[in-house]
Design a protein around this motif. Structure first.
Motif, PDB file in Angstrom:
ATOM      1  N   ILE A 161       0.760  -1.078   0.063  1.00 59.94           N
ATOM      2  CA  ILE A 161      -0.127  -0.047  -0.012  1.00 59.94           C
ATOM      3  C   ILE A 161       0.902   1.415   0.076  1.00 59.94           C
ATOM      4  O   ILE A 161       0.327   2.177  -0.801  1.00 59.94           O
ATOM      5  N   PHE A 162       1.817   1.118   0.727  1.00 57.19           N
ATOM      6  CA  PHE A 162       2.815   2.271   0.879  1.00 57.19           C
ATOM      7  C   PHE A 162       3.298   2.634  -0.644  1.00 57.19           C
ATOM      8  O   PHE A 162       3.212   3.870  -0.982  1.00 57.19           O
ATOM      9  N   ILE A 163       3.798   1.539  -1.354  1.00 59.92           N
ATOM     10  CA  ILE A 163       4.324   1.947  -2.878  1.00 59.92           C
ATOM     11  C   ILE A 163       3.270   2.605  -3.598  1.00 59.92           C
ATOM     12  O   ILE A 163       3.288   3.575  -4.301  1.00 59.92           O
ATOM     13  N   SER A 164       2.073   1.960  -3.470  1.00 65.05           N
ATOM     14  CA  SER A 164       0.802   2.523  -4.328  1.00 65.05           C
ATOM     15  C   SER A 164       0.741   4.002  -4.046  1.00 65.05           C
ATOM     16  O   SER A 164      -0.094   4.690  -4.836  1.00 65.05           O
ATOM     17  N   GLY A 165       0.637   4.224  -2.551  1.00 65.83           N
ATOM     18  CA  GLY A 165       0.376   5.885  -2.312  1.00 65.83           C
ATOM     19  C   GLY A 165       1.213   6.791  -3.440  1.00 65.83           C
ATOM     20  O   GLY A 165       0.643   7.856  -3.616  1.00 65.83           O
ATOM     21  N   PHE A 166       2.483   6.380  -3.863  1.00 67.00           N
ATOM     22  CA  PHE A 166       3.167   7.255  -4.655  1.00 67.00           C
ATOM     23  C   PHE A 166       2.575   7.511  -5.949  1.00 67.00           C
ATOM     24  O   PHE A 166       2.825   8.426  -6.625  1.00 67.00           O
ATOM     25  N   SER A 167       1.677   6.491  -6.222  1.00 65.87           N
ATOM     26  CA  SER A 167       1.064   6.473  -7.627  1.00 65.87           C
ATOM     27  C   SER A 167       0.045   7.734  -7.487  1.00 65.87           C
ATOM     28  O   SER A 167      -0.080   8.644  -8.358  1.00 65.87           O
ATOM     29  N   SER A 168      -0.608   7.665  -6.263  1.00 60.81           N
ATOM     30  CA  SER A 168      -1.627   8.954  -6.222  1.00 60.81           C
ATOM     31  C   SER A 168      -0.908  10.292  -6.128  1.00 60.81           C
ATOM     32  O   SER A 168      -1.296  11.162  -6.587  1.00 60.81           O
ATOM     33  N   ILE A 169       0.167  10.137  -5.259  1.00 64.18           N
ATOM     34  CA  ILE A 169       0.886  11.587  -4.974  1.00 64.18           C
ATOM     35  C   ILE A 169       1.102  12.296  -6.304  1.00 64.18           C
ATOM     36  O   ILE A 169       1.173  13.380  -6.902  1.00 64.18           O
ATOM     37  N   LEU A 170       1.808  11.269  -7.367  1.00 55.40           N
ATOM     38  CA  LEU A 170       2.389  11.707  -8.589  1.00 55.40           C
ATOM     39  C   LEU A 170       1.328  12.115  -9.545  1.00 55.40           C
ATOM     40  O   LEU A 170       1.274  13.041 -10.313  1.00 55.40           O
ATOM     41  N   THR A 171       0.131  11.386  -9.393  1.00 56.36           N
ATOM     42  CA  THR A 171      -0.955  11.755 -10.271  1.00 56.36           C
ATOM     43  C   THR A 171      -1.523  13.052  -9.715  1.00 56.36           C
ATOM     44  O   THR A 171      -1.998  14.097 -10.609  1.00 56.36           O
ATOM     45  N   GLY A 172      -1.826  13.445  -8.605  1.00 54.26           N
ATOM     46  CA  GLY A 172      -2.044  14.599  -8.097  1.00 54.26           C
ATOM     47  C   GLY A 172      -1.343  15.693  -8.591  1.00 54.26           C
ATOM     48  O   GLY A 172      -1.680  16.774  -8.813  1.00 54.26           O
ATOM     49  N   LEU A 173      -0.002  15.542  -8.465  1.00 56.62           N
ATOM     50  CA  LEU A 173       0.960  16.740  -8.878  1.00 56.62           C
ATOM     51  C   LEU A 173       0.711  16.933 -10.321  1.00 56.62           C
ATOM     52  O   LEU A 173       0.506  18.077 -10.473  1.00 56.62           O
ATOM     53  N   ASN A 174       0.575  16.033 -10.875  1.00 57.11           N
ATOM     54  CA  ASN A 174       0.540  16.158 -12.367  1.00 57.11           C
ATOM     55  C   ASN A 174      -0.586  16.777 -12.885  1.00 57.11           C
ATOM     56  O   ASN A 174      -0.733  17.736 -13.585  1.00 57.11           O
ATOM     57  N   PHE A 175      -2.029  16.227 -12.133  1.00 63.68           N
ATOM     58  CA  PHE A 175      -3.201  17.094 -12.485  1.00 63.68           C
ATOM     59  C   PHE A 175      -3.094  18.621 -11.938  1.00 63.68           C
ATOM     60  O   PHE A 175      -3.817  19.492 -12.794  1.00 63.68           O
ATOM     61  N   ILE A 176      -2.410  18.757 -10.894  1.00 64.03           N
ATOM     62  CA  ILE A 176      -2.396  20.290 -10.482  1.00 64.03           C
ATOM     63  C   ILE A 176      -1.775  21.196 -11.316  1.00 64.03           C
ATOM     64  O   ILE A 176      -2.126  22.168 -12.016  1.00 64.03           O
ATOM     65  N   VAL A 177      -0.475  20.713 -11.704  1.00 61.64           N
ATOM     66  CA  VAL A 177       0.257  21.398 -12.546  1.00 61.64           C
ATOM     67  C   VAL A 177      -0.350  21.816 -14.153  1.00 61.64           C
ATOM     68  O   VAL A 177      -0.206  22.768 -14.450  1.00 61.64           O
ATOM     69  N   THR A 179      -3.644  21.742 -14.778  1.00 57.68           N
ATOM     70  CA  THR A 179      -4.553  22.657 -14.707  1.00 57.68           C
ATOM     71  C   THR A 179      -4.102  24.003 -14.457  1.00 57.68           C
ATOM     72  O   THR A 179      -4.775  24.830 -15.126  1.00 57.68           O
ATOM     73  N   HIS A 180      -3.086  24.165 -13.777  1.00 57.76           N
ATOM     74  CA  HIS A 180      -2.554  25.624 -13.796  1.00 57.76           C
ATOM     75  C   HIS A 180      -2.054  25.887 -15.013  1.00 57.76           C
ATOM     76  O   HIS A 180      -2.046  27.221 -15.495  1.00 57.76           O
ATOM     77  N   THR A 181      -1.075  25.075 -15.708  1.00 58.32           N
ATOM     78  CA  THR A 181      -0.327  25.838 -17.052  1.00 58.32           C
ATOM     79  C   THR A 181      -0.815  25.292 -18.291  1.00 58.32           C
ATOM     80  O   THR A 181      -0.306  26.066 -19.309  1.00 58.32           O
ATOM     81  N   LEU A 182      -1.406  24.388 -18.517  1.00 50.80           N
ATOM     82  CA  LEU A 182      -1.933  23.935 -19.891  1.00 50.80           C
ATOM     83  C   LEU A 182      -3.258  24.471 -20.590  1.00 50.80           C
ATOM     84  O   LEU A 182      -3.592  23.571 -21.415  1.00 50.80           O
ATOM     85  N   ARG A 183      -3.837  25.247 -19.930  1.00 50.73           N
ATOM     86  CA  ARG A 183      -5.403  25.471 -20.165  1.00 50.73           C
ATOM     87  C   ARG A 183      -5.123  26.319 -21.553  1.00 50.73           C
ATOM     88  O   ARG A 183      -4.318  27.135 -21.755  1.00 50.73           O
ATOM     89  N   ALA A 184      -6.032  25.852 -22.539  1.00 46.62           N
ATOM     90  CA  ALA A 184      -6.125  26.519 -23.732  1.00 46.62           C
ATOM     91  C   ALA A 184      -6.296  28.118 -23.493  1.00 46.62           C
ATOM     92  O   ALA A 184      -6.895  28.464 -22.514  1.00 46.62           O
ATOM     93  N   PRO A 185      -5.869  28.579 -24.729  1.00 48.23           N
ATOM     94  CA  PRO A 185      -6.380  30.204 -24.424  1.00 48.23           C
ATOM     95  C   PRO A 185      -7.790  30.448 -24.319  1.00 48.23           C
ATOM     96  O   PRO A 185      -8.807  29.693 -25.042  1.00 48.23           O
ATOM     97  N   GLY A 186      -8.349  31.216 -23.507  1.00 49.20           N
ATOM     98  CA  GLY A 186      -9.774  31.497 -23.282  1.00 49.20           C
ATOM     99  C   GLY A 186     -10.318  30.668 -22.178  1.00 49.20           C
ATOM    100  O   GLY A 186     -11.442  30.771 -21.830  1.00 49.20           O
ATOM    101  N   MET A 187      -9.632  29.556 -21.865  1.00 56.32           N
ATOM    102  CA  MET A 187     -10.239  28.323 -20.785  1.00 56.32           C
ATOM    103  C   MET A 187      -9.883  28.966 -19.592  1.00 56.32           C
ATOM    104  O   MET A 187      -8.752  28.866 -18.939  1.00 56.32           O
TER     105      MET A 187
END
Lengths: 535, 335
Positions: A161-177, A179-187
């Motif tokens: 379970i410890f190992i699998s937690g890092f899957s979540s952490i990295l996905t969360g990080l990926n989604f946050i960045v 959403t902040h940086t890759l929105r199309a113009p006007g979005m």
């Protein structure tokens, strides 16, 4: 149409096996996750079939107590960490987030692939702990049973379970960045689909809460392995420390499981009501409110554990508050139907089912937040019923609704509509028959995690087991017809639902890089007109 | 005990009707809102179904804020009422009445051992009188258990290393289920027992029926056997603090803080004496960890508690030759 005539899309661009195992395409990674979590779902489900069979009779006559205890632990661990937590974010979130914001991929595509491999690694270690004898601590690993007394493969499972937690952490990080940086113009933020807001709130929890789980599991492993007193009072430790650490993560974790599902509902309801969503900003804010307040309620799992009276009062109060944003969402979804043009295709059936069952489950959460009632029903089947209403009646129905809604986008094929509706109905009925009797059993006093019970509880247990068999059939049907549709389903076209959202402005299935040129967004989300289809 | 099919548990304690009243209010509120949402969804989905000719002109926005505010405010008020009501019950559940009968419970894998102060002890059974508050002071010998009597609507986790307490007052004679409500390993389901609520006269008779030794006497024997009196009762230069009139009194520690000599303190001092050293004394007490079971610790504490019935005018008690007996109960009186 021969293979060479088909337009190039993310599926047929490369058929080699290694193009899948080394892909960095968020859409392929979403599919890899979908296969993975489906397999885990049926493993966790198989355990449930066995223990619901045992519970049809009051005596322990199908399996030994030792086996039963391993079965419910397996069920909880697999369902929570290897199905519910990854399901919507890693399957639908991965597939849709870049499409919904007009991007070519996530911010960190290779990290995304690593997340999947980490989940696989964690899953294999956990499965190994199960196959090599199992664990009998319950998914909650309470100490000092798990840290000192259990004779089962606790360390191996904790490591998995410890190992699998890092899957979540990295996905969360990926989604946050992303959403902040890759929105199309006007979005702009307030033009984002609410599914994106839900994923964003979920990702905050991923990143902030999961490390606490990781450390807590590590501490159990250290105590077990090295005999250092952390949780065992005989070694100078405190068993309640574990509960605080565990629930500090695990309460926000339940919001990880339900927020994305709410995001799916926010996409489906406007589409099938042909109406702009009611209260966009309120729903978006509610997601953030649930994520924040969700970090401040963990002690409601500990009202009778030896926590102080005053801590109990504070946590009860906060737990009452966290219900309000959820209620806001339910009212706003319902209001979206008003003056809409409603049709009840399969995704809508799941979404409406979610709203009803989540309402019931969420309201029973208020029962539990009320101190006087919780003292009676804590650690009984009332709790089991409550969280299954939210996790299964809520989160799983949301997941299935999302799978059906975006199936044409992911595969280019339609699923068979009547089979979809039939299965949704069977699932709804089977679910309620399984879990409603458990509320009654809980108030009667039937404790959790028992393979034997007093005779008076049998009738309700038989009802629950009967419901579980129906529910099982309900889940097997989509497995069958969705696979069938891959070859025989009607070709879908880019937007079979006439839905709004950038993902529907691509072919089905989309090409590898999503958009030939970056879209420019100049309108709000959910631009639905109720009378646009000929009436 | 009702072994047949039931839909609702009996009310057998003073808390039961209070908890049930809140529960029924919650059922009402939850039922109302569930029906409201269900009915709204069904009605709106039918009335505004695709193809139905309806007025779908939307007039907007100002009203939206009023609606949002209303459906935040009303649920907020409701949950605050529910919070206060639940907290009120919980507060009373934690406030142990001073005249409660004090029982000691040891939970262990996989049984309950219950000790009555007069001497009788039981396993997986609890006999109590009707209409008297009963307090259970509990501890586990191993993992966390939870003492749960559904018909009383109360439970409390039973922890290793620390006492936890719960109290109840039975309102109905009968036999009720006792369950362990915290998963504790293989025999968790087997930690099932019964609570017998009896008329006070029957209870007194039952109490008198046992052959067991009162715990206070067993405690005194332990006190002698483990040579506690060699430090704790000396006329000159006592090596350890006096235990006379100590129970529930404030104690000044060597670091300047003041604590109360309650059960938890006494237990800790026996098992981990260096944790809290009394001011003016050296930390020379050996630990009795692994030499005493939780039941024996209960007995020792009962003995130390009995030393508080000494009249205040006596000096340090002489080394004990006579056992100190609590006043025997009159017939029919329950201590």
């Amino acid at each position: 149409m021969s293979v060479s005539d088909e337009p190039r899309n993310y599926l047929n661009v490369d058929y080699r096996f290694r193009s899948w195992l080394l892909t960095t395409d968020h859409k392929r990674i979403g599919i890899l996750y979908m296969i993975t979590v489906t397999l885990f779902f049926f493993v966790g489900g198989a355990a449930a079939v066995l223990f619901r069979l045992e519970l049809m009779t009051p005596r322990g006559d199908l399996v030994l107590a030792e086996t039963y205890n391993r079965l419910f632990t397996l069920h909880g661990v697999i369902m929570v960490w290897f199905f519910l937590i990854p399901s919507i974010p890693a399957v639908l979130g991965n597939f849709l987030l870049p499409l919904m914001i007009g991007a070519k991929d996530l911010a960190f595509p290779k990290l995304n692939l690593l997340s999947w491999y980490i989940l696989i690694a964690g899953g294999l270690v956990t499965l190994w702990s199960i196959v090599a004898g199992g664990v009998d601590t319950g998914w909650t690993f309470y100490t000092p049973y798990s840290s000192t007394y259990a004779n089962t493969n606790v360390i191996v499972m904790a490591v998995g379970i410890f190992i699998s937690g890092f899957s979540s952490i990295l996905t969360g990080l990926n989604f946050i960045v992303t959403t902040h940086t890759l929105r199309a113009p006007g979005m702009t933020w307030f033009r984002l689909p609410l599914f994106v807001w839900a994923l964003y709130a979920t990702s905050i929890i991923f990143v902030l809460a999961t490390p606490v789980l990781a450390i807590t599991l590590l501490l159990i492993a250290i105590e077990r392995g090295l005999g250092i007193g952390i949780f065992d009072p005989k070694l100078g430790g405190d068993p309640l420390l574990f509960q605080h650490l565990f629930w500090f993560y695990s309460h926000p974790a339940v919001y990880i499981m339900v927020l994305p599902s709410m995001g799916v509902v926010s996409e489906i309801v406007p589409c099938f009501a042909r109406n702009r969503i009611f209260g966009y900003k309120f729903i978006a804010s509610a997601s953030l409110a649930i994520a924040s307040i969700g970090f401040l309620v963990w002690g409601h799992h500990m009202f009778v554990s030896g926590q102080s009276l005053y801590a109990g009062m504070v946590f009860s109060f906060m737990s009452m508050l966290v219900a309000i944003p959820s209620a806001v969402k339910v009212f706003n979804w319902t209001a979206t139907l008003y003056k809409g043009s409603v049709s009840l295709e399969t995704p809508m059936l799941y979404a409406l089912g979610f709203i009803g069952l989540f309402t019931l489950g969420g309201l029973t959460g208020i029962f539990l937040a009320a101190l006087g009632v919780d003292v009676h029903v804590h650690d009984t089947y009332f709790i089991v019923a409550h969280f299954h209403y939210i996790m299964v009646g809520g989160a799983v129905m949301g997941y299935l609704g999302g799978i059906h809604f975006w199936w044409p986008k992911m595969t280019g094929r339609m699923y068979p509509e009547w089979w979809g509706r039939l299965s949704a109905g069977i699932i709804f009925l089977g679910f309620n028959l399984t879990f409603f009797p458990q509320f009654v059993l809980g108030y009667l006093g039937m404790p959790r995690r028992v393979h034997e019970y007093v005779d008076g509880f049998q009738v309700l247990n038989v009802m629950s087991s009967a419901g579980a068999s129906i529910l099982g059939v309900g889940y097997l049907l989509p497995l069958a017809y969705l696979i069938w549709s891959l070859r025989y389903g009607r070709l879908a076209g880019p937007n079979p639902w006439q839905a709004s959202g950038l993902e529907w402005e691509t072919p089905s299935p989309p090409p590898k890089l999503n958009f030939p040129e970056t879209p420019i967004v100049n309108h709000e989300a959910y631009e639905y007109q109720p009378v646009s289809i000929s009436e | 005990m009702n072994e047949g099919f039931q839909l609702f548990p009996e009310q057998a304690s003073t808390f039961a009707s209070r908890v049930d009243a809140l529960y029924f209010f919650l059922l009402l509120v939850a039922g109302f809102f569930t029906m409201l949402i269900l009915a709204s969804i069904v009605f709106l989905s039918l009335y505004y179904r695709r193809g139905a000719i309806r007025n779908r002109q939307r007039t907007h926005s100002q009203k939206a804020w009023i609606l949002e505010f209303t459906w935040i405010a009303i649920p907020l008020v409701l949950v605050m009422v529910i919070f206060a009501w639940g907290a009120d019950i919980y507060f009373d559940e934690r406030a142990i009445p001073p005249n409660a009968i004090e029982l000691r419970v040891v939970g262990k894998q996989w049984m309950w051992k219950i000790q009555h102060p007069q001497g009788r002890s039981e396993i997986n059974e609890l006999h109590i009188p009707l209409g008297r508050p009963v307090r259970l002071q509990m501890i586990s010998e191993d993992v966390i258990h939870s003492f749960y009597v559904p018909e009383f609507r109360v439970k409390m986790d039973v922890l290793p290393g620390r006492y936890s307490s719960m109290w109840f007052e039975a309102t109905k004679t009968g036999v009720y289920h006792l369950f362990c409500a915290e998963y504790c390993g293989t025999g968790h389901a087997a930690m099932e027992g019964s609570v017998h609520v009896m008329q006070p006269s029957d209870y007194a008779a039952w109490l008198a029926g046992g052959e067991q030794q009162p715990p206070v006497t067993a405690g005194q024997e332990l006190f002698t056997r483990f040579r506690c009196n060699s430090c704790h009762f000396q006329d000159t230069q006592p090596r350890g603090p006096s235990l006379a009139n100590l129970y529930e009194q404030p104690v000044r520690l060597s670091d300047g803080t003041v604590v109360t000599a309650d059960d938890q303190y006494l237990r800790e001092s026996i098992l981990n004496p260096a944790a809290k050293v009394v001011a003016g004394f050296q930390s020379i007490m050996p630990t009795y960890q692994n030499q005493l079971s939780e039941e024996q610790i209960f007995q020792l504490i009962q003995y130390i508690k009995s030393l508080s019935t000494m009249p205040a005018t006596t000096k340090e008690p002489a080394p004990l030759t006579q056992p100190v007996q609590p006043k025997p109960a009159e017939p029919g009186e329950i201590k």
